[in-house]
Design a protein around this motif. Structure first.
Motif, short mmCIF file in Angstrom:
data_model
loop_
_atom_site.label_atom_id
_atom_site.label_comp_id
_atom_site.label_asym_id
_atom_site.label_seq_id
_atom_site.Cartn_x
_atom_site.Cartn_y
_atom_site.Cartn_z
N VAL A 60 0.96 -1.02 0.23
CA VAL A 60 -0.13 -0.02 -0.02
C VAL A 60 0.87 1.29 0.00
N GLY A 61 0.57 2.31 -0.58
CA GLY A 61 1.06 3.50 -0.47
C GLY A 61 0.76 4.37 0.63
N LEU A 62 1.42 5.45 0.81
CA LEU A 62 0.95 6.32 1.76
C LEU A 62 1.06 7.74 1.15
N LEU A 63 -0.20 8.51 1.50
CA LEU A 63 -0.23 9.61 0.84
C LEU A 63 -0.45 10.83 1.99
N GLU A 82 8.78 20.01 -1.13
CA GLU A 82 10.29 19.55 -1.65
C GLU A 82 11.04 19.01 -0.44
N PRO A 83 11.35 19.81 0.59
CA PRO A 83 12.09 19.36 1.61
C PRO A 83 11.47 17.98 2.44
N PHE A 84 10.16 18.06 2.56
CA PHE A 84 9.48 17.17 3.51
C PHE A 84 9.78 15.89 2.86
N PHE A 85 9.49 15.86 1.40
CA PHE A 85 9.70 14.27 0.73
C PHE A 85 11.21 14.02 0.56
N ASN A 101 7.16 4.91 -1.61
CA ASN A 101 5.88 4.65 -1.60
C ASN A 101 4.98 5.86 -0.82
N VAL A 102 5.63 7.03 -0.71
CA VAL A 102 4.95 8.17 0.02
C VAL A 102 4.89 9.26 -1.04
N GLY A 103 3.35 9.84 -1.39
CA GLY A 103 3.32 11.06 -2.08
C GLY A 103 2.38 11.98 -1.55
N LEU A 104 2.04 12.89 -2.42
CA LEU A 104 1.12 14.00 -1.77
C LEU A 104 -0.31 13.73 -2.36
N ALA A 130 4.08 20.87 -5.83
CA ALA A 130 3.39 19.42 -5.44
C ALA A 130 3.67 18.60 -6.74
N ALA A 131 3.76 19.19 -7.93
CA ALA A 131 3.86 18.24 -9.18
C ALA A 131 4.58 17.09 -9.10
N PRO A 132 6.00 17.14 -8.47
CA PRO A 132 6.47 15.88 -8.64
C PRO A 132 6.35 14.93 -7.74
N PHE A 133 5.50 15.13 -6.75
CA PHE A 133 5.03 14.31 -5.68
C PHE A 133 3.48 13.81 -5.66
N LEU A 134 2.83 14.45 -6.53
CA LEU A 134 1.63 14.38 -6.67
C LEU A 134 0.78 13.15 -7.06
#
Length: 239
Positions: A157-160, A188-191, A198-201, A226-230
Motif C-alpha cells: 500500500v502507498g502512503l499519501l 520538496e524538503p519534506f519528501f 511509496n510516499v506521495g502527496l 506538488a507536481a513531482p510528488f502528486l
C-alpha cells in the motif's frame, strides 16, 4: 483517473446511512474519511459493502470509540501511540479492501483537543507561542511518516500525506503557524527528508486556497511545488 466521493460529502454520519445513500445514487467509489460516526458494526458493514463497492481509506478512519486528535507530528507518548495504532489499522484496512494507498493529514506543531479541530479562532485563543515547536514537530512527523511508509510498503500500500490548512482567522489572532505542510516551499524538503518511494502527496486544493490567502502566496504555486510528488487530489472550492 478514478473519481471517488468522500464519506464527508453525504448528509449522514452513520456508515449504514452513508452506504445506503451511495447505493441509492449509484455511487460505487467512496473515500472513507473523517467525520464518520463510531459504530461497533462499522467495519463489518464496510466489508460487506466491499463486495459491490470500492473504497479508499483516509485520515481519521476507522473512527475510535474514544475521540482523540490524530497527529503524525505528535511528540507525547500517548498521542503518538494512538496515532500510530489508528494509522496501522487504516493501512491494514486499505490493503484488505484493495485500495492503492492510505492518506493522512500532515501534522500539528501543538497539542490540540478534539473540540478545537475546525475552529481556527478558538485554536488561536487556546495556544501561545510557547506551545508551538515547529522544528521538533517536523522531526517527529518525518520519523512517523517513515515508520508508516515502511508498514504500508510491507502490505503493498502507498502512503499519501495531505497538505494542511491554516486559516486567516487563526493568523489574525496568533502569528505563529502550528500546522505543518501548508506552504509550497514546505513540500520538496519534506519528501526529500522522508526518503520513501511509496510516499506521495494528496493535494487538497481547498486547503491550498485557504492557506494561500492566510500566508500570501499564489494557490497555483502549491500545485507547481506538488507536481513531482502528486498522487491524488481532494477537489473542493471556497471563497
Amino acid at each position: 483517473m478514478s473519481v471517488w466521493f468522500s464519506s464527508g460529502a453525504f448528509e449522514h454520519r452513520g456508515i449504514d446511512d452513508i452506504l445506503h445513500d451511495a447505493r441509492t445514487r449509484s455511487v460505487e467509489r467512496v473515500e472513507l474519511s473523517s467525520g464518520t460516526a463510531y459504530s461497533p458494526e462499522l467495519l463489518s458493514l464496510v466489508r460487506k459493502a466491499a463486495k459491490q463497492m470500492h473504497f479508499l481509506v483516509d485520515n481519521y478512519f476507522p473512527p475510535p470509540e474514544k475521540p482523540f486528535v490524530l497527529n503524525i507530528a505528535s511528540r507525547d507518548v500517548e498521542g503518538r501511540t494512538r496515532t500510530l495504532d489508528l494509522c496501522h489499522t487504516a493501512i491494514a484496512l486499505a490493503a484488505e479492501l484493495g485500495a492503492p494507498f492510505y492518506s493522512v493529514h500532515a501534522g500539528f506543531a501543538a497539542a490540540l483537543k478534539p473540540e478545537l479541530l475546525g475552529r481556527p479562532a478558538a485554536q488561536a485563543a487556546a495556544l501561545t507561542a510557547g506551545d508551538i515547536d515547529r522544528d521538533a514537530a517536523y522531526a517527529a512527523m518525518v520519523e512517523t511518516v517513515r515508520e508508516l511508509a515502511d508498514f504500508a510498503a510491507a502490505r503493498g500500500v502507498g502512503l499519501l500525506i495531505e497538505n494542511n490548512v491554516i486559516s486567516p482567522l487563526y493568523l489574525e489572532k496568533m502569528p505563529l503557524n502550528p500546522l505543518l505542510l501548508t506552504r509550497p516551499d514546505d513540500v520538496e524538503p519534506f519528501f526529500a527528508d522522508v526518503g520513501r518511494d511509496n510516499v506521495g502527496l494528496l493535494l487538497d486544493v481547498g486547503h491550498a486556497k485557504v492557506s494561500a490567502t492566510a500566508e500570501e502566496f499564489r494557490p497555483e504555486a502549491f500545485v507547481e511545488a506538488a507536481a513531482p510528488f502528486l498522487r491524488g487530489w481532494h477537489l473542493s472550492d471556497n471563497n
